[in-house]
Design a protein around this motif. Structure first.
Motif, mmCIF file in Angstrom:
data_model
loop_
_atom_site.group_PDB
_atom_site.id
_atom_site.type_symbol
_atom_site.label_atom_id
_atom_site.label_comp_id
_atom_site.label_asym_id
_atom_site.label_seq_id
_atom_site.Cartn_x
_atom_site.Cartn_y
_atom_site.Cartn_z
ATOM 1 N N ASN A 177 0.816 -1.215 0.000
ATOM 2 C CA ASN A 177 0.000 0.000 0.000
ATOM 3 C C ASN A 177 0.856 1.275 0.000
ATOM 4 O OD1 ASN A 177 -2.491 -1.424 0.036
ATOM 5 N ND2 ASN A 177 -2.106 -1.862 2.191
ATOM 6 N N LEU A 227 -8.763 6.373 9.517
ATOM 7 C CA LEU A 227 -8.935 5.108 10.241
ATOM 8 C C LEU A 227 -8.335 3.913 9.506
ATOM 9 C CD1 LEU A 227 -12.494 5.652 11.717
ATOM 10 C CD2 LEU A 227 -10.342 5.646 12.938
ATOM 11 N N GLY A 228 -7.353 4.147 8.659
ATOM 12 C CA GLY A 228 -6.553 3.028 8.156
ATOM 13 C C GLY A 228 -7.080 2.281 6.954
ATOM 14 N N CYS A 229 -8.121 2.802 6.268
ATOM 15 C CA CYS A 229 -8.531 2.152 5.023
ATOM 16 C C CYS A 229 -7.514 2.507 3.933
ATOM 17 C CB CYS A 229 -9.925 2.610 4.606
ATOM 18 S SG CYS A 229 -11.200 2.029 5.731
ATOM 19 N N ILE A 230 -7.598 1.823 2.788
ATOM 20 C CA ILE A 230 -6.649 2.076 1.713
ATOM 21 C C ILE A 230 -7.302 3.033 0.718
ATOM 22 C CG2 ILE A 230 -5.196 1.008 -0.044
ATOM 23 C CD1 ILE A 230 -4.671 0.164 2.916
ATOM 24 N N LEU A 284 -8.996 9.187 -2.779
ATOM 25 C CA LEU A 284 -10.280 9.183 -2.075
ATOM 26 C C LEU A 284 -10.320 7.971 -1.151
ATOM 27 C CD1 LEU A 284 -13.198 9.805 -4.571
ATOM 28 C CD2 LEU A 284 -13.028 10.678 -2.249
ATOM 29 N N CYS A 285 -10.840 8.150 0.079
ATOM 30 C CA CYS A 285 -10.939 6.993 0.974
ATOM 31 C C CYS A 285 -12.349 6.413 0.914
ATOM 32 C CB CYS A 285 -10.606 7.401 2.406
ATOM 33 S SG CYS A 285 -10.645 5.981 3.499
ATOM 34 N N PRO A 286 -12.481 5.097 0.686
ATOM 35 C CA PRO A 286 -13.802 4.498 0.533
ATOM 36 C C PRO A 286 -14.587 4.400 1.847
ATOM 37 C CG PRO A 286 -12.127 2.803 0.466
ATOM 38 C CD PRO A 286 -11.405 4.120 0.479
ATOM 39 N N CYS A 287 -13.897 4.457 2.990
ATOM 40 C CA CYS A 287 -14.598 4.174 4.251
ATOM 41 C C CYS A 287 -15.361 5.385 4.775
ATOM 42 C CB CYS A 287 -13.618 3.667 5.304
ATOM 43 S SG CYS A 287 -12.985 2.043 4.882
#
Lengths: 155, 515
Positions: A71, A91-94, A103-106
């Motif tokens: 990552n 919060l550690g999403c990829i 862009l963060c999906p979470c």
């Protein structure tokens, strides 16, 4: 006259009783603290934060390589090579690539091409990682070591 | 015949079944009210009940059977959970396949897993309903104050059960939920970083390490969450559940409106403790009440209006249990428990959504991890838990919404809470938030001022305003609790139906971009 300076002498029976209570209390608290030590690992069971990202001469200016196993995204420019973590600082999403950057999906954090936060809940920009050269000529990324944004590695 | 030693032995052998029964159960067959009362009083498993019950407690509209239904769900969860443990393997390499085995190969495995999952979901929903029933009938007051706190603890433990439970299949939902959960535990770092504290003061890292046993999610984390789910949480939950039920009796049974007490029976209500002779003790049914002293909720209560718990209460409980079983079995037959793809540490699902009961929190976490994940939930739990101590007005217990004034406050609070919650979602969606307006703004300001913290503050101010306006802490409590319920429902709805890929806002799932 009993007072703070000359208190009443404590009867022996009371003293021994109090000493017993305190000894039991200290023993119980001590053993609880001792047990609480166990769940915190002394050695973290994981692979080294350093990994080889490829041969250094692959990274000619213009090359962009995303390492999905670790990552990390590597970019080679005229100024040198830079590695940026793709783990969201929220919060550690990829994070995934988008038109404006990442862009963060979470929870919808948005970052620009350099990793600066431009929206969403992320508290800080995506970290740039330290690079070095191994003896065999490969490029080594250290995920545990951050460098200031804009610092490129020149072999 | 019994003259010889051997004869005596055979005599004893012949009488063994009867004598064993006599040693096990000391009273006669439960054929009269008295022997039934003795059975309830003397039986370890039944003595959690009073020997007699007030008919008001048995009415469906008093409790809606919610508490008994929750116990039933818990029993169903324990039984199905033990069955699932027969095949489940808490290893990152085997967990996913063992769930697949349970789903596709193990006889009745899919059905048992469905029931386990449905009972767990129902438990979260029913706790909220149970809490609302207790709250709106003012049953948390007076002697029942502590039991409200015990109930809040059970609520938090149930959410922990749910969280640790859906991690175990080690699918995509599990992996990213642990990642997010562990990072929420580490979110005090957000504050430490914003304040520029040295690395040694990052307590978030210690919490995360304790939870994961490592700095990344892996085998250590799975074993720890499994340990939590099947051992540690039950070990903590069960005694508190015991206290919660025991206190129902000790706090005076179900809350009910004061009736017209008929004159107390002979000798009942005598406060004087007296020694009970052993031969007399067996004949006592509720004579023990005579030794209860002090301000116990039972003293002075009349028993003449009550009915025997056996059969009336036990029958009602069995009915609720069977209804709960029916509900779980029916849902388990109709809807399968989901299993996402195998955990993939490189690609989160998009959107990565938690189960419905955490989506309100996920909505708040999407403003700030520290505020939405730790500070606001703590304020909510502590705030609700302290209600009985901050509202000590004498109130006719067992009356819904405390009458007409209460219903008015309820209506206005629903309207206020709805407007506030919708605004807190709509403004950031429509106009963005501080970071979009002032790109260089300090993280500290965002931690303090974000839609989640402002909504919580608005709800708190509203209930203070109601207390000030009505001069009643009970009405203020109704305002606060109503705001909590409405906020929970609206944020859960938004998280469930109105959020799509990258947590962006969509009016309908049909508008989601196609990849």
């Amino acid at each position: 006259m009993p007072g703070r300076l000359e208190p009443d002498p404590l009867p022996r029976r009371d003293f021994l009783g109090l000493a017993g209570w305190w000894a039991a209390g200290v023993a119980i608290i001590g053993s609880v603290l001792g047990m609480a030590r166990l769940p915190k690992p002394r050695v973290l069971p994981e692979a080294s934060a350093r990994f080889r990202a490829g041969k250094l001469d692959e990274f000619t200016p213009g090359v962009v390589k995303t390492d999905h196993e670790h990552n990390v995204r590597l970019v080679a420019t005229e100024d040198g090579i830079a590695a940026m973590s793709l783990v969201c600082t929220h919060l550690g999403c990829i994070v995934g690539e988008s038109s404006e950057g990442f862009l963060c999906p979470c929870h919808g954090s948005r970052f620009d091409q350099d990793g600066n936060v431009i929206g969403g809940p992320a508290p800080r920009s995506l970290p740039w990682l330290a690079l070095s050269q191994a003896a065999d000529g490969s490029l080594v990324v250290d995920k545990g070591k951050e460098v200031p944004q804009g610092e490129f590695f020149v072999a | 015949m019994a003259s010889s030693g051997l004869g005596m032995f055979f005599q004893n052998l012949k009488e063994l079944p009867r004598n064993f029964r006599g040693s096990l159960i000391r009273h006669g067959a439960p054929t009269s009210d008295r022997t039934r009362s003795q059975a309830v009083f003397g039986n370890f498993f039944l003595h959690i009940h009073a020997t007699r019950t007030h008919p008001h407690s048995l009415r469906l509209t008093t409790t809606w059977g919610l508490g008994v239904s929750l116990i039933s769900q818990f029993i169903i969860l324990v039984v199905t959970g033990i069955l699932l443990m027969v095949y489940y393997k808490p290893s990152v390499d085997l967990a996913y396949d063992s769930i697949k085995d349970i789903q596709y190969i193990v006889p009745t495995g899919r059905f048992i897993r469905n029931i386990h999952r449905w009972a767990a979901h129902l438990m979260v929903a029913f706790i909220i309903l149970h809490m609302a029933r207790v709250f709106y009938t003012a049953a948390y007051k007076g002697p029942r104050a502590f039991n409200w706190v015990a109930g809040m603890v059970l609520f938090v433990l149930t959410l922990m059960f749910s969280f640790t439970g859906y991690l175990l299949p080690w699918d995509q939902l599990a992996f990213w939920a642990i990642t997010i959960g562990a990072n929420i535990a580490a979110s005090p770092n957000e504050l430490a970083h914003a304040l520029g504290l040295p690395q040694s003061l990052y307590i978030g890292n210690i919490q995360k390490e304790l939870l994961l046993g490592a700095s990344t999610v892996g085998q250590e984390a799975l074993v720890r969450f499994y340990l939590f789910h099947v051992m540690l949480l039950p070990a903590v939950f069960l005694p508190i559940l015991g206290v919660h039920m025991w206190r129902i009796r000790k706090d005076g049974g179900m809350a009910r409106p004061e009736g017209n007490p008929t004159p107390a029976g002979k000798g009942v209500g005598t406060m004087e403790a007296r020694a009970i002779a052993p031969e007399e003790a067996g004949a006592k049914t509720y004579g023990l009440m005579a030794v209860v002293q002090g301000k116990s909720a039972h003293t002075g209560k009349d028993i003449d209006e009550t009915v025997p718990s056996w059969p009336y209460l036990l029958r009602a409980e069995l009915l609720v249990f069977m209804a709960t079983m029916l509900l779980c079995v029916a849902l388990g037959l109709l809807v399968d428990a989901p299993l996402a793809e195998l955990a993939n540490p490189a690609v989160p699902e998009n959107p990565a959504k938690a189960p419905w009961y955490f989506l309100g929190l996920q909505e708040m976490v999407a403003y700030s991890a520290l505020v939405g994940g730790i500070i606001v939930p703590s304020i909510v739990v502590i705030g609700l838990g302290l209600i009985p101590y901050l509202d000590r007005e004498k109130e006719p217990a067992g009356v819904w919404f405390s009458g007409r004034r209460g219903r008015r406050v309820l209506t206005s609070s629903v309207i206020f809470a709805t407007i506030a919650a919708v605004t807190s979602v709509a403004v950031p969606v429509k106009f963005g938030w501080l970071r979009n307006w002032f790109p260089d703004i300090s993280q500290l300001i965002i931690i303090v001022f974000n839609p989640g913290s402002l909504l919580t503050a608005a709800y708190a101010l509203w209930s203070v305003f109601i207390i000030q306006k009505t001069r009643s802490t009970r009405l203020g409590a109704i305002a606060l609790f109503t705001c909590f319920l409405v906020g929970f429902v609206i944020l859960t709805y938004v998280g469930t139906y109105l959020r799509g890929p990258n947590w962006a806002f969509f009016w309908s799932k049909a508008d989601w971009p196609v990849h």
